[in-house]
Design a protein around this motif. Structure first.
Motif, PDB file in Angstrom:
ATOM      1  N   SER A 270      13.741  28.450 -69.324  1.00 24.92           N
ATOM      2  CA  SER A 270      14.225  28.136 -67.983  1.00 24.92           C
ATOM      3  C   SER A 270      13.058  27.592 -67.169  1.00 24.92           C
ATOM      4  CB  SER A 270      14.792  29.388 -67.319  1.00 24.92           C
ATOM      5  OG  SER A 270      14.933  29.191 -65.931  1.00 24.92           O
ATOM      6  N   ILE A 271      13.173  26.358 -66.739  1.00 24.34           N
ATOM      7  CA  ILE A 271      12.112  25.738 -65.934  1.00 24.34           C
ATOM      8  C   ILE A 271      11.887  26.543 -64.656  1.00 24.34           C
ATOM      9  CG2 ILE A 271      11.456  23.667 -64.638  1.00 24.34           C
ATOM     10  CD1 ILE A 271      11.263  23.338 -67.669  1.00 24.34           C
ATOM     11  N   ASN A 272      12.974  27.006 -64.028  1.00 25.94           N
ATOM     12  CA  ASN A 272      12.842  27.795 -62.798  1.00 25.94           C
ATOM     13  C   ASN A 272      12.067  29.083 -63.043  1.00 25.94           C
ATOM     14  OD1 ASN A 272      14.186  25.920 -61.257  1.00 25.94           O
ATOM     15  ND2 ASN A 272      16.160  26.937 -61.417  1.00 25.94           N
ATOM     16  N   GLU A 273      12.375  29.773 -64.147  1.00 26.03           N
ATOM     17  CA  GLU A 273      11.653  31.005 -64.471  1.00 26.03           C
ATOM     18  C   GLU A 273      10.190  30.710 -64.779  1.00 26.03           C
ATOM     19  OE1 GLU A 273      13.240  33.743 -67.313  1.00 26.03           O
ATOM     20  OE2 GLU A 273      15.111  33.999 -66.207  1.00 26.03           O
ATOM     21  N   ILE A 274       9.938  29.651 -65.544  1.00 32.30           N
ATOM     22  CA  ILE A 274       8.556  29.295 -65.891  1.00 32.30           C
ATOM     23  C   ILE A 274       7.759  28.997 -64.626  1.00 32.30           C
ATOM     24  CG2 ILE A 274       7.084  27.591 -67.065  1.00 32.30           C
ATOM     25  CD1 ILE A 274       9.411  27.337 -69.157  1.00 32.30           C
ATOM     26  N   ILE A 275       8.347  28.246 -63.713  1.00 33.24           N
ATOM     27  CA  ILE A 275       7.663  27.925 -62.451  1.00 33.24           C
ATOM     28  C   ILE A 275       7.423  29.192 -61.641  1.00 33.24           C
ATOM     29  CG2 ILE A 275       7.914  26.753 -60.219  1.00 33.24           C
ATOM     30  CD1 ILE A 275       9.356  24.474 -61.794  1.00 33.24           C
ATOM     31  N   SER A 276       8.443  30.057 -61.547  1.00 36.14           N
ATOM     32  CA  SER A 276       8.287  31.310 -60.796  1.00 36.14           C
ATOM     33  C   SER A 276       7.188  32.175 -61.394  1.00 36.14           C
ATOM     34  CB  SER A 276       9.592  32.101 -60.779  1.00 36.14           C
ATOM     35  OG  SER A 276      10.572  31.421 -60.051  1.00 36.14           O
ATOM     36  N   VAL A 277       7.228  32.385 -62.705  1.00 34.78           N
ATOM     37  CA  VAL A 277       6.225  33.213 -63.379  1.00 34.78           C
ATOM     38  C   VAL A 277       4.837  32.598 -63.206  1.00 34.78           C
ATOM     39  CG1 VAL A 277       5.403  33.969 -65.650  1.00 34.78           C
ATOM     40  CG2 VAL A 277       7.804  34.250 -65.035  1.00 34.78           C
ATOM     41  N   THR A 278       4.754  31.289 -63.363  1.00 33.68           N
ATOM     42  CA  THR A 278       3.463  30.604 -63.224  1.00 33.68           C
ATOM     43  C   THR A 278       2.889  30.819 -61.828  1.00 33.68           C
ATOM     44  OG1 THR A 278       4.086  28.953 -64.865  1.00 33.68           O
ATOM     45  CG2 THR A 278       2.289  28.370 -63.375  1.00 33.68           C
ATOM     46  N   MET A 279       3.711  30.673 -60.808  1.00 30.84           N
ATOM     47  CA  MET A 279       3.239  30.849 -59.431  1.00 30.84           C
ATOM     48  C   MET A 279       2.844  32.294 -59.151  1.00 30.84           C
ATOM     49  SD  MET A 279       3.070  27.879 -58.246  1.00 30.84           S
ATOM     50  CE  MET A 279       2.607  28.313 -56.594  1.00 30.84           C
ATOM     51  N   ILE A 280       3.642  33.242 -59.646  1.00 35.70           N
ATOM     52  CA  ILE A 280       3.315  34.657 -59.446  1.00 35.70           C
ATOM     53  C   ILE A 280       1.984  34.989 -60.112  1.00 35.70           C
ATOM     54  CG2 ILE A 280       3.999  37.021 -60.047  1.00 35.70           C
ATOM     55  CD1 ILE A 280       6.965  35.993 -59.722  1.00 35.70           C
ATOM     56  N   LEU A 281       1.830  34.586 -61.372  1.00 37.72           N
ATOM     57  CA  LEU A 281       0.577  34.871 -62.077  1.00 37.72           C
ATOM     58  C   LEU A 281      -0.598  34.125 -61.452  1.00 37.72           C
ATOM     59  CD1 LEU A 281       1.715  34.972 -65.810  1.00 37.72           C
ATOM     60  CD2 LEU A 281       1.020  36.897 -64.365  1.00 37.72           C
ATOM     61  N   PHE A 282      -0.355  32.906 -60.973  1.00 35.69           N
ATOM     62  CA  PHE A 282      -1.410  32.147 -60.309  1.00 35.69           C
ATOM     63  C   PHE A 282      -1.929  32.920 -59.096  1.00 35.69           C
ATOM     64  CE2 PHE A 282      -2.945  28.935 -57.305  1.00 35.69           C
ATOM     65  CZ  PHE A 282      -3.864  28.268 -58.099  1.00 35.69           C
ATOM     66  N   ALA A 283      -1.002  33.470 -58.325  1.00 39.40           N
ATOM     67  CA  ALA A 283      -1.399  34.236 -57.142  1.00 39.40           C
ATOM     68  C   ALA A 283      -2.112  35.527 -57.530  1.00 39.40           C
ATOM     69  CB  ALA A 283      -0.174  34.539 -56.275  1.00 39.40           C
ATOM     70  N   ILE A 284      -1.650  36.196 -58.574  1.00 34.25           N
ATOM     71  CA  ILE A 284      -2.255  37.466 -59.002  1.00 34.25           C
ATOM     72  C   ILE A 284      -3.638  37.237 -59.603  1.00 34.25           C
ATOM     73  CG2 ILE A 284      -2.110  39.284 -60.757  1.00 34.25           C
ATOM     74  CD1 ILE A 284      -0.360  39.941 -58.504  1.00 34.25           C
TER      75      ILE A 284
END
Length: 188
Positions: free
Chosen positions: A4-18
């Motif tokens: 899921s592109i939406n999930e990948i983008i969400s996970v990527t942004m969350i991990l980027f922030a963390i």
């Protein structure tokens, strides 16, 4: 496999922030000045191995000690909340220790794949497909590798104020993520 592109983008942004590798530029610079050379490839590969291993084995470890993923996700949301508060307010709840060397420790662990990252991975596992989390990890670590390789250039481009602005902006995003994780796992 549920890509899921939406999930990948969400996970990527969350991990980027963390992971906050941009906010860690001053720490990376200090480590490099202290030990001379940063092993970007080694640090990135070890961090990836730790994160993916914890993603797959972390839940089993929790089961051994009798903790369910939702409880861990709630605890993780609180850790993320405090990390975000540090980023936004500039207050340090967690003590950073500066090591004598910059090999695997402290770059791969705890700077890149630290407690906040590990907690986040299991929290994400409660909401997202594992394959999308793995892809988010890989995307982040490609960016981490780029930053580690070019830390001096990025420091000159962003400047001290630019790095601080990024840190605060991602802190606010993390606060929202922490609240979302808490609400989703408590039913509030």
């Amino acid at each position: 496999m549920n890509l899921s592109i939406n999930e990948i983008i969400s996970v990527t942004m969350i991990l980027f922030a963390i992971i906050d590798i941009l906010g860690s530029i001053p720490i990376v610079l200090e480590l490099r000045n202290r030990v001379g050379h940063i092993q970007s490839e080694k640090a990135t590969l070890v961090a990836m191995a730790l994160m993916i291993l914890f993603l797959f084995v972390g839940e089993k470890l929790l089961n051994i000690i009798g903790v369910d993923v939702k409880s861990f996700a709630i605890a993780g949301s609180l850790v993320i909340f405090f990390i975000a508060m540090e980023m936004v307010l500039g207050i340090h709840f967690f003590r950073d220790q500066m090591p004598e060397t910059a090999s695997i420790v402290p770059l791969a662990f705890p700077l890149i794949a630290g407690a906040g990252t590990m907690t986040t991975l299991l929290s994400l596992k409660a909401e997202y497909q594992t394959i999308n989390i793995v892809l988010g990890i890989i995307i982040n670590l490609l960016f981490v590798y780029f930053v580690l390789k070019n830390v001096s250039i990025l420091e000159r481009i962003l400047g001290k104020n630019g790095v601080e602005i990024l840190r605060k902006a991602f802190g606010v995003i993390l606060l929202a993520i922490a609240i979302k994780l808490f609400r989703n796992n408590t039913g509030l």
